[in-house]
Motif scaffolding. Sequence first.
Motif, PDB file in Angstrom:
ATOM      1  N   GLY A 191     -28.303 -37.775  30.701  1.00 46.16           N
ATOM      2  CA  GLY A 191     -29.458 -38.275  31.436  1.00 46.16           C
ATOM      3  C   GLY A 191     -30.384 -37.167  31.897  1.00 46.16           C
ATOM      4  N   LYS A 192     -30.232 -35.989  31.327  1.00 44.00           N
ATOM      5  CA  LYS A 192     -31.043 -34.830  31.724  1.00 44.00           C
ATOM      6  C   LYS A 192     -32.193 -34.596  30.738  1.00 44.00           C
ATOM      7  CE  LYS A 192     -28.280 -33.449  35.135  1.00 44.00           C
ATOM      8  NZ  LYS A 192     -28.676 -33.284  36.539  1.00 44.00           N
ATOM      9  N   ILE A 193     -33.120 -33.759  31.153  1.00 49.08           N
ATOM     10  CA  ILE A 193     -34.191 -33.274  30.277  1.00 49.08           C
ATOM     11  C   ILE A 193     -34.194 -31.751  30.343  1.00 49.08           C
ATOM     12  CG2 ILE A 193     -35.628 -35.335  30.530  1.00 49.08           C
ATOM     13  CD1 ILE A 193     -37.324 -33.788  32.535  1.00 49.08           C
ATOM     14  N   GLY A 194     -34.638 -31.103  29.272  1.00 48.17           N
ATOM     15  CA  GLY A 194     -34.664 -29.649  29.228  1.00 48.17           C
ATOM     16  C   GLY A 194     -36.006 -29.088  29.671  1.00 48.17           C
ATOM     17  N   ILE A 195     -35.985 -27.966  30.362  1.00 49.01           N
ATOM     18  CA  ILE A 195     -37.197 -27.254  30.759  1.00 49.01           C
ATOM     19  C   ILE A 195     -37.279 -25.975  29.936  1.00 49.01           C
ATOM     20  CG2 ILE A 195     -38.482 -26.178  32.629  1.00 49.01           C
ATOM     21  CD1 ILE A 195     -38.171 -29.131  33.025  1.00 49.01           C
ATOM     22  N   ALA A 196     -38.414 -25.773  29.250  1.00 50.90           N
ATOM     23  CA  ALA A 196     -38.557 -24.608  28.365  1.00 50.90           C
ATOM     24  C   ALA A 196     -39.987 -24.098  28.407  1.00 50.90           C
ATOM     25  CB  ALA A 196     -38.169 -24.991  26.939  1.00 50.90           C
ATOM     26  N   LYS A 197     -40.183 -22.940  27.782  1.00 48.74           N
ATOM     27  CA  LYS A 197     -41.527 -22.398  27.585  1.00 48.74           C
ATOM     28  C   LYS A 197     -41.813 -22.378  26.091  1.00 48.74           C
ATOM     29  CE  LYS A 197     -42.021 -19.385  31.636  1.00 48.74           C
ATOM     30  NZ  LYS A 197     -42.236 -17.976  32.082  1.00 48.74           N
ATOM     31  N   ILE A 198     -43.062 -22.680  25.729  1.00 45.34           N
ATOM     32  CA  ILE A 198     -43.433 -22.734  24.320  1.00 45.34           C
ATOM     33  C   ILE A 198     -44.881 -22.285  24.164  1.00 45.34           C
ATOM     34  CG2 ILE A 198     -44.096 -25.179  24.501  1.00 45.34           C
ATOM     35  CD1 ILE A 198     -43.114 -25.531  21.601  1.00 45.34           C
ATOM     36  N   MET A 199     -45.168 -21.599  23.046  1.00 48.33           N
ATOM     37  CA  MET A 199     -46.527 -21.118  22.761  1.00 48.33           C
ATOM     38  C   MET A 199     -47.219 -22.147  21.879  1.00 48.33           C
ATOM     39  SD  MET A 199     -48.122 -18.271  23.642  1.00 48.33           S
ATOM     40  CE  MET A 199     -49.554 -17.276  23.208  1.00 48.33           C
ATOM     41  N   ILE A 205     -34.425 -23.229  26.070  1.00 51.20           N
ATOM     42  CA  ILE A 205     -34.310 -24.161  27.191  1.00 51.20           C
ATOM     43  C   ILE A 205     -33.695 -23.408  28.362  1.00 51.20           C
ATOM     44  CG2 ILE A 205     -33.215 -26.267  28.034  1.00 51.20           C
ATOM     45  CD1 ILE A 205     -33.358 -27.382  25.210  1.00 51.20           C
ATOM     46  N   MET A 206     -34.429 -23.327  29.464  1.00 48.31           N
ATOM     47  CA  MET A 206     -33.998 -22.519  30.606  1.00 48.31           C
ATOM     48  C   MET A 206     -33.112 -23.308  31.560  1.00 48.31           C
ATOM     49  SD  MET A 206     -37.639 -20.600  31.343  1.00 48.31           S
ATOM     50  CE  MET A 206     -38.507 -22.172  31.515  1.00 48.31           C
ATOM     51  N   ASP A 207     -33.466 -24.578  31.773  1.00 44.73           N
ATOM     52  CA  ASP A 207     -32.722 -25.407  32.718  1.00 44.73           C
ATOM     53  C   ASP A 207     -32.669 -26.844  32.219  1.00 44.73           C
ATOM     54  OD1 ASP A 207     -32.370 -23.446  34.980  1.00 44.73           O
ATOM     55  OD2 ASP A 207     -34.572 -23.514  34.932  1.00 44.73           O
ATOM     56  N   PHE A 208     -31.693 -27.585  32.739  1.00 42.12           N
ATOM     57  CA  PHE A 208     -31.635 -29.030  32.533  1.00 42.12           C
ATOM     58  C   PHE A 208     -31.762 -29.702  33.896  1.00 42.12           C
ATOM     59  CE2 PHE A 208     -29.474 -27.429  28.753  1.00 42.12           C
ATOM     60  CZ  PHE A 208     -30.054 -28.209  27.756  1.00 42.12           C
ATOM     61  N   VAL A 209     -32.698 -30.650  34.015  1.00 41.92           N
ATOM     62  CA  VAL A 209     -32.960 -31.307  35.296  1.00 41.92           C
ATOM     63  C   VAL A 209     -33.048 -32.812  35.089  1.00 41.92           C
ATOM     64  CG1 VAL A 209     -34.230 -29.273  36.122  1.00 41.92           C
ATOM     65  CG2 VAL A 209     -35.485 -31.174  35.080  1.00 41.92           C
ATOM     66  N   ASP A 210     -33.101 -33.536  36.196  1.00 36.34           N
ATOM     67  CA  ASP A 210     -33.295 -34.978  36.139  1.00 36.34           C
ATOM     68  C   ASP A 210     -34.786 -35.285  35.993  1.00 36.34           C
ATOM     69  OD1 ASP A 210     -30.593 -35.604  36.445  1.00 36.34           O
ATOM     70  OD2 ASP A 210     -30.724 -35.442  38.640  1.00 36.34           O
ATOM     71  N   MET A 211     -35.106 -36.248  35.161  1.00 34.24           N
ATOM     72  CA  MET A 211     -36.494 -36.628  34.920  1.00 34.24           C
ATOM     73  C   MET A 211     -37.201 -37.021  36.216  1.00 34.24           C
ATOM     74  SD  MET A 211     -38.689 -37.061  32.391  1.00 34.24           S
ATOM     75  CE  MET A 211     -40.077 -38.016  31.807  1.00 34.24           C
ATOM     76  N   GLU A 212     -36.474 -37.678  37.110  1.00 29.06           N
ATOM     77  CA  GLU A 212     -37.075 -38.170  38.344  1.00 29.06           C
ATOM     78  C   GLU A 212     -37.529 -37.039  39.263  1.00 29.06           C
ATOM     79  OE1 GLU A 212     -34.133 -39.069  37.145  1.00 29.06           O
ATOM     80  OE2 GLU A 212     -34.648 -41.069  36.383  1.00 29.06           O
ATOM     81  N   GLU A 213     -37.061 -35.837  39.008  1.00 31.57           N
ATOM     82  CA  GLU A 213     -37.431 -34.710  39.863  1.00 31.57           C
ATOM     83  C   GLU A 213     -38.835 -34.188  39.574  1.00 31.57           C
ATOM     84  OE1 GLU A 213     -34.510 -31.613  39.824  1.00 31.57           O
ATOM     85  OE2 GLU A 213     -32.828 -33.012  39.894  1.00 31.57           O
ATOM     86  N   ILE A 214     -39.415 -34.592  38.457  1.00 37.68           N
ATOM     87  CA  ILE A 214     -40.748 -34.101  38.075  1.00 37.68           C
ATOM     88  C   ILE A 214     -41.775 -35.200  38.310  1.00 37.68           C
ATOM     89  CG2 ILE A 214     -42.154 -33.096  36.236  1.00 37.68           C
ATOM     90  CD1 ILE A 214     -39.616 -32.204  34.883  1.00 37.68           C
ATOM     91  N   ASP A 215     -42.739 -34.943  39.161  1.00 35.42           N
ATOM     92  CA  ASP A 215     -43.783 -35.930  39.428  1.00 35.42           C
ATOM     93  C   ASP A 215     -44.704 -36.040  38.205  1.00 35.42           C
ATOM     94  OD1 ASP A 215     -45.125 -37.382  41.995  1.00 35.42           O
ATOM     95  OD2 ASP A 215     -46.670 -36.711  40.581  1.00 35.42           O
ATOM     96  N   PRO A 216     -45.171 -37.243  37.865  1.00 35.34           N
ATOM     97  CA  PRO A 216     -46.052 -37.415  36.693  1.00 35.34           C
ATOM     98  C   PRO A 216     -47.320 -36.572  36.720  1.00 35.34           C
ATOM     99  CG  PRO A 216     -45.234 -39.544  37.447  1.00 35.34           C
ATOM    100  CD  PRO A 216     -44.806 -38.541  38.468  1.00 35.34           C
TER     101      PRO A 216
END
Length: 278
Positions: free
Chosen positions: A134-142, A93-104
């Motif tokens: 209240g955060k979500i994780g941002i990661a990379k996955i294969m 997990i690289m970052d934790f952000v607010d869900m509202e920051e990501i557009d659907p």
Amino acid sequence: MHTMWKGTISFGLVNIPVKMHAATENKDIRLRNLHKECRTPIKYEKVCPNCDREVTNDEIVKAYEYAKNKFVVLDDDELAELKKEQADKAVQIMDFVDMEEIDPIYFEKSYYLSPNEGGAKSYGLLREALEDSGKIGIAKIMIRSKEQLAVIRIYQNTLVVETIHYPDEVRDVKDVPNVPAESNNDAKELETAKLLVDELSAEFDPDKYHDTYREALMELIEAKKEGEEVTTAEDKAKPDNVTNLMDALEKSVERAQKDDEPQPKRKIAPKEKKKMAK
């Protein structure tokens, strides 16, 4: 539930062994293409247009077309090594952000995560940390030979991996044609539209929405089955060896009989008779 991937999710020094399962399934009704005349399923073959023949899988290689009819061929071993290098990495997990920051528009496909052996405690730790912050994780996955950008979030007490598009995969909205820069509606039209929105507003209940086309198509299929409006593919006619043998024998007899028939004597011309007399 089928496990489609096993690995480790980590944040900081915490490692969580997990299993991944598909959270959604495609319910589309797949229709087969049949030959109208005999009702046999159509077969699609891999044909090389240059050699004008069907090719087998072991004759096919993968390549990248960098210009028209110009290719860079990629060896299976090279691709396998690249996939292994990525697959062996833990999902960080690289970052934790607010869900509202990501557009659907960025969201693609959902997968459930369950803890693997020995991972229940750390699984619960991440879940609680996400819930309280209240955060979500941002990661990379294969996933399936493709590196995906992903969101790790909570859905009904379960951790979910939500694959999302990379920014360069989302087309620029400025390229959408004929979008008006401003709305030129009068106040009355706007008030009426807002009133309609209010009238149709409700809490989201996913169970009230149905794929009416799929339901109607299944009803049609079932009705045809009950009415015995079904069709069966015709079996390909197999050569009858007995019949073929009899045909061959009969033709051979006919040919032999013709050979045994006395041949009509050839008439000898007068000139030939004189030559023979000499």
